[in-house]
Design an enzyme around this catalytic site. Structure first.
Site, PDB file in Angstrom:
ATOM      1  N   ALA A  48       0.977  -1.131   0.016  1.00  0.00           N
ATOM      2  CA  ALA A  48       0.019  -0.007   0.096  1.00  0.00           C
ATOM      3  C   ALA A  48       0.815   1.320   0.072  1.00  0.00           C
ATOM      4  CB  ALA A  48      -1.049  -0.094   1.112  1.00  0.00           C
ATOM      5  N   SER A  49       1.988   1.337   0.682  1.00  0.00           N
ATOM      6  CA  SER A  49       3.087   2.380   0.914  1.00  0.00           C
ATOM      7  C   SER A  49       4.224   2.013  -0.178  1.00  0.00           C
ATOM      8  CB  SER A  49       3.172   2.505   2.317  1.00  0.00           C
ATOM      9  OG  SER A  49       3.928   1.745   2.995  1.00  0.00           O
ATOM     10  N   HIS A 163      -1.407   1.946   6.622  1.00  0.00           N
ATOM     11  CA  HIS A 163      -2.174   0.809   6.869  1.00  0.00           C
ATOM     12  C   HIS A 163      -3.233   0.829   7.892  1.00  0.00           C
ATOM     13  CE1 HIS A 163       1.940  -1.052   5.852  1.00  0.00           C
ATOM     14  NE2 HIS A 163       1.587  -0.570   4.739  1.00  0.00           N
ATOM     15  N   GLN A 171       4.188   4.673  10.303  1.00  0.00           N
ATOM     16  CA  GLN A 171       3.432   3.267   9.843  1.00  0.00           C
ATOM     17  C   GLN A 171       3.406   2.119  10.612  1.00  0.00           C
ATOM     18  OE1 GLN A 171       3.369   2.414   5.562  1.00  0.00           O
ATOM     19  NE2 GLN A 171       4.743   0.559   6.116  1.00  0.00           N
ATOM     20  N   GLU A 172       4.823   2.056  11.159  1.00  0.00           N
ATOM     21  CA  GLU A 172       4.919   0.693  11.955  1.00  0.00           C
ATOM     22  C   GLU A 172       5.874   0.873  13.184  1.00  0.00           C
ATOM     23  OE1 GLU A 172       6.612  -2.133   9.187  1.00  0.00           O
ATOM     24  OE2 GLU A 172       5.095  -1.508   7.568  1.00  0.00           O
ATOM     25  N   GLU A 213      -1.678  -5.305   8.906  1.00  0.00           N
ATOM     26  CA  GLU A 213      -0.606  -5.791   9.396  1.00  0.00           C
ATOM     27  C   GLU A 213      -0.869  -6.536  10.942  1.00  0.00           C
ATOM     28  OE1 GLU A 213       3.261  -4.387   8.606  1.00  0.00           O
ATOM     29  OE2 GLU A 213       2.868  -4.300   6.610  1.00  0.00           O
ATOM     30  N   ASP A 250       9.282   1.626  11.410  1.00  0.00           N
ATOM     31  CA  ASP A 250       9.217   2.111  10.087  1.00  0.00           C
ATOM     32  C   ASP A 250       8.052   3.466   9.963  1.00  0.00           C
ATOM     33  OD1 ASP A 250       8.947   2.518   7.421  1.00  0.00           O
ATOM     34  OD2 ASP A 250       7.970   0.652   7.023  1.00  0.00           O
ATOM     35  N   GLU A 292      13.381   2.496   9.736  1.00  0.00           N
ATOM     36  CA  GLU A 292      13.151   2.161   8.294  1.00  0.00           C
ATOM     37  C   GLU A 292      12.528   3.458   7.715  1.00  0.00           C
ATOM     38  OE1 GLU A 292      11.198  -1.500   7.492  1.00  0.00           O
ATOM     39  OE2 GLU A 292      10.190  -0.576   5.672  1.00  0.00           O
ATOM     40  N   ASP A 319      13.799   1.123   2.343  1.00  0.00           N
ATOM     41  CA  ASP A 319      12.763   0.482   1.988  1.00  0.00           C
ATOM     42  C   ASP A 319      12.296   0.928   0.570  1.00  0.00           C
ATOM     43  OD1 ASP A 319      10.422  -0.964   1.088  1.00  0.00           O
ATOM     44  OD2 ASP A 319       9.064  -0.533   2.794  1.00  0.00           O
ATOM     45  N   ASP A 320      11.513   2.079   0.675  1.00  0.00           N
ATOM     46  CA  ASP A 320      11.063   2.667  -0.569  1.00  0.00           C
ATOM     47  C   ASP A 320      12.362   3.459  -1.169  1.00  0.00           C
ATOM     48  OD1 ASP A 320       8.540   2.361  -0.048  1.00  0.00           O
ATOM     49  OD2 ASP A 320       8.066   4.103   1.016  1.00  0.00           O
ATOM     50  N   LYS A 344      12.120  -7.111  -0.312  1.00  0.00           N
ATOM     51  CA  LYS A 344      10.581  -7.557  -0.528  1.00  0.00           C
ATOM     52  C   LYS A 344      10.872  -8.217  -2.222  1.00  0.00           C
ATOM     53  CE  LYS A 344       8.087  -3.849   1.710  1.00  0.00           C
ATOM     54  NZ  LYS A 344       7.778  -2.418   1.820  1.00  0.00           N
ATOM     55  N   SER A 371      11.100  -8.893   4.076  1.00  0.00           N
ATOM     56  CA  SER A 371       9.648  -8.577   4.404  1.00  0.00           C
ATOM     57  C   SER A 371       8.493  -8.804   3.683  1.00  0.00           C
ATOM     58  CB  SER A 371       9.871  -6.724   4.341  1.00  0.00           C
ATOM     59  OG  SER A 371       8.577  -6.175   4.383  1.00  0.00           O
ATOM     60  N   HIS A 372       7.221  -8.977   4.314  1.00  0.00           N
ATOM     61  CA  HIS A 372       6.160  -9.270   3.666  1.00  0.00           C
ATOM     62  C   HIS A 372       5.671  -7.787   3.237  1.00  0.00           C
ATOM     63  CE1 HIS A 372       3.757  -7.578   7.474  1.00  0.00           C
ATOM     64  NE2 HIS A 372       5.042  -6.872   7.318  1.00  0.00           N
ATOM     65  N   ARG A 373       4.509  -7.969   2.581  1.00  0.00           N
ATOM     66  CA  ARG A 373       3.685  -6.765   2.145  1.00  0.00           C
ATOM     67  C   ARG A 373       2.666  -6.534   3.087  1.00  0.00           C
ATOM     68  NH1 ARG A 373       6.400  -3.994  -2.185  1.00  0.00           N
ATOM     69  NH2 ARG A 373       5.242  -2.413  -1.098  1.00  0.00           N
ATOM     70  N   SER A 374       2.004  -5.343   2.666  1.00  0.00           N
ATOM     71  CA  SER A 374       0.599  -5.003   3.605  1.00  0.00           C
ATOM     72  C   SER A 374      -0.393  -6.011   3.246  1.00  0.00           C
ATOM     73  CB  SER A 374       0.447  -3.504   3.789  1.00  0.00           C
ATOM     74  OG  SER A 374       0.219  -2.964   2.607  1.00  0.00           O
ATOM     75  N   LYS A 395      10.468  -9.210   8.891  1.00  0.00           N
ATOM     76  CA  LYS A 395       9.189  -8.436   9.428  1.00  0.00           C
ATOM     77  C   LYS A 395       8.026  -9.330   8.951  1.00  0.00           C
ATOM     78  CE  LYS A 395       8.638  -4.247   6.877  1.00  0.00           C
ATOM     79  NZ  LYS A 395       8.324  -2.558   7.092  1.00  0.00           N
TER      80      LYS A 395
END
Ligand SMILES: C=C(OP(=O)(O)O)C(=O)O
Ligand SMILES: [Mg+2]
Length: 429
Positions: A48-49, A163, A171-172, A213, A250, A292, A319-320, A344, A371-374, A395
């Protein structure tokens, strides 16, 4: 090069199916049937992000599922990728991924869709592991030449940003049982902290729903408040913050920041220097070990500043910023933008691209958190990936909700089957 003794892959039948992800949006699942009847599956998660430079996920237009369907991608796999797979034999997953790039014809998977490529590539990776008679994590380690290990799970227990519907911009907020001695103990610690956090939120009248999540989404907006809740929950559960259970954040600053270094949250603008001071204070006052996407992906001056100032105390994760791209990881390392990366597979679109990113991070001595995704499915490939790559960090959301615990449960299975695997963060090069 194929692994010694590796049998070639011959796909007898390639099928694709539209399934639902954890947000109730369509995604794609691939099933490759081999000559011996084995069926290797792979499913695409969805973010999503997302970072600007991620491989492109293709979705249908129109009104079905709010315009989010993947029937076109399913057709691409059935009509184009499947016949091309069935027509040849493949020596390595790299050969399969090369075919995917050829069929795509762009440099971002905008043609066939990264959701098509990643699901096929993951299924192919599982097929190669099967043909070699090994578990997928072992095949990953053999392919990369790495020492496998069980990762420290990073449980995202407070959700905000893109999220969750609460006012929390960051976000996290994750808890990481760095002091556990086994993966099973780490899962227990995560679940206990999650339960004590629920108790704290209930006692304070702040227990609302959960975010994408599985972490709680209380009606708070200050990062300090989230961190106070986490420290309290860690202590309530009988653990010592930092040594037993550390914290990772994050902020996912693309969501509230600009390329020019302006960050809007808690009702006002924050400039670069103020953000740097804020992060320095949070790292000093709380047991934060990993941070992150603290800045917008194009605000590189801020990335360089935080890595220079805080990089010895905490892991600064791109990440991004890095989007699981070996090229971008190389550039970021050369410029001192981060000292760790997020991995990812669907950001790059193939298992080979993911391996290249892992190799790039390792060559620069950078940490790598898988990492997973949302938006997720029950596919637990990333659990095998992180064990095989041996980076020691994963994560996968809260220790609750099926699509999140599918990864943790797969890791419990791996640990139970091979008790010689070490647990914990990989020693830094
Ligand atoms: C997992 C994340 O979220 P998403 O999948 O929405 O990009 C993240 O930003 O790290
Ligand atoms: Mg992120």
């Amino acid at each position: 090069m194929p692994l010694a003794g590796q049998k070639a892959l011959q796909v007898a039948r390639a099928q694709a199916l539209q399934i639902l992800d954890s947000r109730g949006r369509p995604t794609v699942q691939v099933a490759l049937t081999l000559d011996d009847g084995y069926v290797a599956r792979g499913a695409a998660p969805s973010g999503a992000s997302t970072g600007e430079n991620e491989a492109v996920e293709v979705r249908d237009g129109g009104r079905a599922y709010g315009g989010a369907g993947v029937t076109g991608v399913v057709r691409t796999i059935t009509d184009r990728i499947g016949p091309a797979l069935e027509a040849r034999t493949f020596g390595t997953v790299g050969d399969v991924d090369e075919l995917l790039h050829e069929l795509d014809g762009t440099d971002s998977f905008a043609g066939i869709g990264s959701n098509a490529s990643v699901s096929v590539s993951i299924a192919a990776a599982r097929a190669f592991a099967h043909l070699g008679g090994s578990e997928t994590w072992r095949w990953v380690a053999d392919t990369l030449g790495t020492s496998p290990r069980l990762p420290v799970p990073h449980f995202n227990v407070i959700n905000g940003g893109a999220h969750a519907p609460n006012p929390l911009a960051f976000q996290e907020f994750m808890v990481a049982p760095v002091g556990a001695s086994t993966f099973a103990d780490a899962v227990r610690a995560g679940a206990e902290v999650y339960a004590s956090l629920r108790g704290r939120l209930r006692a304070q009248g702040k227990l609302a729903g959960v975010g994408d999540e599985g972490g709680f989404a209380p009606d708070i907006d200050a990062p300090d408040e989230a961190l106070d809740l986490l420290v309290g929950a860690i202590e309530d559960a009988g653990y010592t913050p930092r040594t037993d259970v550390a914290i990772a954040m994050d902020p996912a600053a693309n969501g509230f920041g600009t390329p020019t270094g302006i960050y809007v949250f808690s009702g006002r603008e924050h400039e670069r220097d103020e953000m740097l001071d804020l992060y320095a204070r949070l790292v000093r006052d709380y047991p934060v070990w990993s941070l992150e996407d603290p800045f917008h992906e194009e605000d590189l001056e801020s990335w360089r500043a935080i890595t220079a100032h805080l990089g010895d105390e905490v892991q600064i994760v791109g990440d991004d910023l890095c989007v699981t791209s070996a090229e971008r990881i190389d550039r970021g390392a050369a410029d001192g933008e981060s000292n760790a990366v997020l991995i990812k597979p669907n950001q790059t679109g193939t298992v080979t691209g993911t391996f290249d990113a892992l190799r790039a991070a390792s060559s620069h001595g950078m940490g790598a958190m898988v990492s997973h995704r949302s938006g997720e499915t029950l596919d637990a490939f990333i659990a095998d990936l992180v064990v095989g790559a041996g980076t020691g960090q994963l994560k996968s959301g809260a220790p609750a909700r099926g699509e999140r615990v599918a990864k943790y449960n797969r890791l419990l299975e791996i640990e139970a089957a091979d008790s010689s695997l070490p647990y914990g963060l990989a020693p830094r090069a």
